[in-house]
Scaffold this active site. Structure first.
Site, PDB file in Angstrom:
ATOM      1  N   LYS A 162       0.874  -1.178   0.000  1.00 55.98           N
ATOM      2  CA  LYS A 162       0.000   0.000   0.000  1.00 55.98           C
ATOM      3  C   LYS A 162       0.904   1.218   0.000  1.00 55.98           C
ATOM      4  O   LYS A 162       2.061   1.137   0.438  1.00 55.98           O
ATOM      5  CB  LYS A 162      -0.860   0.000   1.277  1.00 55.98           C
ATOM      6  CG  LYS A 162      -2.067   0.884   1.201  1.00 55.98           C
ATOM      7  CD  LYS A 162      -3.227   0.215   0.484  1.00 55.98           C
ATOM      8  CE  LYS A 162      -4.381   1.181   0.305  1.00 55.98           C
ATOM      9  NZ  LYS A 162      -5.516   0.541  -0.382  1.00 55.98           N
ATOM     10  N   GLY A 164     -25.035   2.897   1.687  1.00 57.77           N
ATOM     11  CA  GLY A 164     -23.977   3.469   0.842  1.00 57.77           C
ATOM     12  C   GLY A 164     -24.178   3.021  -0.591  1.00 57.77           C
ATOM     13  O   GLY A 164     -23.843   1.885  -0.939  1.00 57.77           O
ATOM     14  N   VAL A 165     -24.762   3.912  -1.399  1.00 59.09           N
ATOM     15  CA  VAL A 165     -25.001   3.539  -2.802  1.00 59.09           C
ATOM     16  C   VAL A 165     -24.139   4.412  -3.715  1.00 59.09           C
ATOM     17  O   VAL A 165     -24.627   5.115  -4.579  1.00 59.09           O
ATOM     18  CB  VAL A 165     -26.501   3.582  -3.180  1.00 59.09           C
ATOM     19  CG1 VAL A 165     -27.210   2.345  -2.657  1.00 59.09           C
ATOM     20  CG2 VAL A 165     -27.189   4.838  -2.645  1.00 59.09           C
ATOM     21  N   GLY A 166     -22.838   4.349  -3.474  1.00 55.61           N
ATOM     22  CA  GLY A 166     -21.862   5.007  -4.340  1.00 55.61           C
ATOM     23  C   GLY A 166     -21.525   4.082  -5.500  1.00 55.61           C
ATOM     24  O   GLY A 166     -22.397   3.404  -6.051  1.00 55.61           O
ATOM     25  N   VAL A 191     -19.815   1.193  -5.701  1.00 62.00           N
ATOM     26  CA  VAL A 191     -20.053  -0.248  -5.504  1.00 62.00           C
ATOM     27  C   VAL A 191     -21.521  -0.505  -5.155  1.00 62.00           C
ATOM     28  O   VAL A 191     -22.197  -1.323  -5.797  1.00 62.00           O
ATOM     29  CB  VAL A 191     -19.143  -0.827  -4.392  1.00 62.00           C
ATOM     30  CG1 VAL A 191     -19.480  -2.295  -4.153  1.00 62.00           C
ATOM     31  CG2 VAL A 191     -17.678  -0.679  -4.764  1.00 62.00           C
TER      32      VAL A 191
HETATM   33  P1  NAD Z   1     -17.998   5.605  -2.968  1.00 61.40           P
HETATM   34  O1  NAD Z   1     -17.340   6.785  -2.336  1.00 61.40           O
HETATM   35  O2  NAD Z   1     -18.271   5.638  -4.436  1.00 61.40           O
HETATM   36  O3  NAD Z   1     -19.405   5.290  -2.243  1.00 61.40           O
HETATM   37  C1  NAD Z   1     -19.584   5.357  -0.867  1.00 61.40           C
HETATM   38  C2  NAD Z   1     -20.995   5.904  -0.630  1.00 61.40           C
HETATM   39  O4  NAD Z   1     -21.258   5.834   0.767  1.00 61.40           O
HETATM   40  C3  NAD Z   1     -21.170   7.361  -1.041  1.00 61.40           C
HETATM   41  O5  NAD Z   1     -22.314   7.501  -1.878  1.00 61.40           O
HETATM   42  C4  NAD Z   1     -21.347   8.103   0.275  1.00 61.40           C
HETATM   43  O6  NAD Z   1     -22.211   9.229   0.154  1.00 61.40           O
HETATM   44  C5  NAD Z   1     -21.956   7.022   1.146  1.00 61.40           C
HETATM   45  N1  NAD Z   1     -21.811   7.189   2.576  1.00 61.40           N
HETATM   46  C6  NAD Z   1     -20.808   7.785   3.278  1.00 61.40           C
HETATM   47  N2  NAD Z   1     -21.060   7.716   4.592  1.00 61.40           N
HETATM   48  C7  NAD Z   1     -22.236   7.054   4.737  1.00 61.40           C
HETATM   49  C8  NAD Z   1     -23.003   6.642   5.842  1.00 61.40           C
HETATM   50  N3  NAD Z   1     -22.616   6.895   7.094  1.00 61.40           N
HETATM   51  N4  NAD Z   1     -24.154   5.958   5.604  1.00 61.40           N
HETATM   52  C9  NAD Z   1     -24.572   5.691   4.352  1.00 61.40           C
HETATM   53  N5  NAD Z   1     -23.868   6.063   3.259  1.00 61.40           N
HETATM   54  C10 NAD Z   1     -22.721   6.726   3.450  1.00 61.40           C
HETATM   55  O7  NAD Z   1     -17.103   4.364  -2.569  1.00 61.40           O
HETATM   56  P2  NAD Z   1     -17.094   2.913  -3.240  1.00 61.40           P
HETATM   57  O8  NAD Z   1     -15.994   2.830  -4.213  1.00 61.40           O
HETATM   58  O9  NAD Z   1     -18.474   2.560  -3.642  1.00 61.40           O
HETATM   59  O10 NAD Z   1     -16.653   2.009  -1.988  1.00 61.40           O
HETATM   60  C11 NAD Z   1     -17.553   1.723  -0.939  1.00 61.40           C
HETATM   61  C12 NAD Z   1     -16.815   0.946   0.159  1.00 61.40           C
HETATM   62  O11 NAD Z   1     -16.319  -0.283  -0.383  1.00 61.40           O
HETATM   63  C13 NAD Z   1     -15.589   1.673   0.738  1.00 61.40           C
HETATM   64  O12 NAD Z   1     -15.489   1.317   2.092  1.00 61.40           O
HETATM   65  C14 NAD Z   1     -14.429   1.065  -0.019  1.00 61.40           C
HETATM   66  O13 NAD Z   1     -13.231   1.111   0.714  1.00 61.40           O
HETATM   67  C15 NAD Z   1     -14.904  -0.369  -0.168  1.00 61.40           C
HETATM   68  N6  NAD Z   1     -14.320  -1.070  -1.317  1.00 61.40           N
HETATM   69  C16 NAD Z   1     -14.463  -0.552  -2.561  1.00 61.40           C
HETATM   70  C17 NAD Z   1     -13.929  -1.229  -3.646  1.00 61.40           C
HETATM   71  C18 NAD Z   1     -14.085  -0.696  -5.043  1.00 61.40           C
HETATM   72  O14 NAD Z   1     -13.817  -1.444  -6.007  1.00 61.40           O
HETATM   73  N7  NAD Z   1     -14.520   0.547  -5.233  1.00 61.40           N
HETATM   74  C19 NAD Z   1     -13.235  -2.439  -3.449  1.00 61.40           C
HETATM   75  C20 NAD Z   1     -13.121  -2.950  -2.152  1.00 61.40           C
HETATM   76  C21 NAD Z   1     -13.671  -2.253  -1.087  1.00 61.40           C
END
Ligand code: NAD
Length: 369
Positions: free
Chosen positions: A91, A191-193, A195
């Site tokens: 990392k 969390g509907v970002g 992923v």
């Molecule tokens: P992202 O930033 O696109 O989405 C995260 C979402 O969570 C956002 O829409 C944000 O507004 C929302 N959020 C923040 N705080 C919140 C809360 N307290 N309650 C509800 N929603 C909340 O991130 P992502 O890429 O979708 O990743 C999501 C999680 O998965 C992270 O923890 C990341 O480390 C983990 N992850 C992601 C990947 C990947 O491929 N992107 C891989 C492994 C792990």
């Protein structure tokens, strides 16, 4: 918003701590002309080069950055080992606020730092860095992953991570209800970002019923428009009466406070480090809720990246991601047969694969090595 950093004892002897934790290398880089201050932590190359993203974050100080980068690097070793990948754990962090410090010159200086590590560390996107940064880094080193598909990379890992979650949910459904199909199952996604949003689309297409939560109203509105999901406030999403709860926002959401309130039969989500403390593994086990360990179920992204080594092909990558289904069942079986929590079983599986890798390495070096 500050990054959550686990409380560790004061690091009076950080180098001794690195040795005790089994780290192979921790490298620092300071570059006066661009203001770059970066740390790369290589936890293990037993199974292959240490792969892990570059986090660009305004850490309070170097000690906080070191704690974060080492914790995350070790986690990558376990994630790759459990997923059966020929990749080690690494990392990197760049210290500073990307909005103020980022420049092409700084990213290039960082890329040259990665190049000097001669392939022992492979970088990727993480919080604060972008695919465009990876494309730029790729002009000064080949030790970079996640560049855009047009440049031969695997692109954004989020769709692959969401697909892996669906396979994990199918395994959980098979274990709990004897039937992998997710149609008519009720899933609550917090969390509907990138992923969580893609996960919602998959589940909707498979006929699941959805409830979603997000602190960002526009993200919720977009998913509701596409899927007709119900909406719940983020602070009570974990308590929704549902078949599955998918934490896809921040880590540490499963704690002594939230676990007794869980309304689901199982937790399967992408967030890293979902258990707030080590004791919460036992707590959730005792509560009767099946916990599918985070780094097992969110490995779709790294499995996707691993496909770059053999020339990236999305269909083949998607086929590899389906292996998460079997790994989840393997972890559940191990937990049951050994009488341990699923979190402990995931660690045991990873450690077994690391031990096998170490033996192979010793054998290939020959006696006396
Ligand atoms: P992202 O930033 O696109 O989405 C995260 C979402 O969570 C956002 O829409 C944000 O507004 C929302 N959020 C923040 N705080 C919140 C809360 N307290 N309650 C509800 N929603 C909340 O991130 P992502 O890429 O979708 O990743 C999501 C999680 O998965 C992270 O923890 C990341 O480390 C983990 N992850 C992601 C990947 C990947 O491929 N992107 C891989 C492994 C792990």
């Amino acid at each position: 918003m500050r990054c959550r950093v686990d409380k560790l004892p004061p690091m009076v002897f950080p180098l001794s701590l690195m040795a005790a934790e089994g780290f192979e290398q921790v490298a620092y880089r300071y570059d006066a002309s661009t203001g770059l201050r970066a740390i790369v932590a290589i936890h293990s190359t037993v199974l292959g080069p240490g792969l892990g993203g570059t986090r660009f974050w305004p850490y309070l100080n170097e000690e906080e950055a070191l704690i974060d980068v080492t914790r995350l690097a070790k986690g990558m070793t376990y994630k790759h080992a459990a997923a059966g990948l020929h990749q080690g754990g690494g990392k990197a962090v760049i210290i500073g606020d990307p909005a103020r410090l980022r420049s092409d010159e700084l990213i290039l200086a960082y890329g040259r730092f990665v190049e000097e590590l001669s392939g022992r560390y492979l970088t990727a996107e993480d919080i604060g860095t972008t695919q465009a940064d990876m494309n730029l880094i790729g002009t000064v080193t080949s030790h970079v992953t996640g560049r855009s598909e047009a440049l031969g990379g695997s692109g954004d890992p989020s769709p692959a991570t969401a697909l892996g979650l669906v396979w994990a949910m199918r395994a959980v459904a098979e274990r709990l209800w004897g039937e992998a199909e997710l149609a008519d199952r009720h899933v609550c996604i917090a969390g509907v970002g990138k992923v969580g949003g893609a996960l919602a689309d998959h589940l909707h297409a498979q006929g699941a019923r959805l409830t979603v939560a997000d602190v960002h109203p526009a993200a919720v509105a977009a998913v509701v428009r596409r899927t007709g999901a119900d909406v719940v406030a983020p602070d009570i999403a974990h308590a929704v009466k549902a078949d599955l709860f998918a934490p896809c926002a921040l880590g540490a959401g499963l704690s002594s406070i939230t676990i007794p309130e869980l309304g689901c039969k199982a937790v399967v989500g992408s967030a890293n480090n979902q258990l707030a403390t080590a004791q919460d593994a036992q707590r959730i086990h005792d509560s009767g809720v099946l916990y599918a360990p985070d780094y097992i179920v969110n490995a779709g992204g790294v499995i996707n990246i691993a496909e770059e080594k053999v020339g990236y092909d999305r269909d083949r990558a998607n086929g590899q991601i389906s292996r998460i289904h079997d790994t989840v069942l393997e972890v559940f079986d191990l937990a049951e047969s050994a009488g341990i929590t699923t979190a402990a079983a995931a660690d045991r599986l990873a450690e077994q694969r690391l031990a096998e890798g170490l033996n192979l390495r010793r054998e290939s070096r020959g006696p006396g090595q």
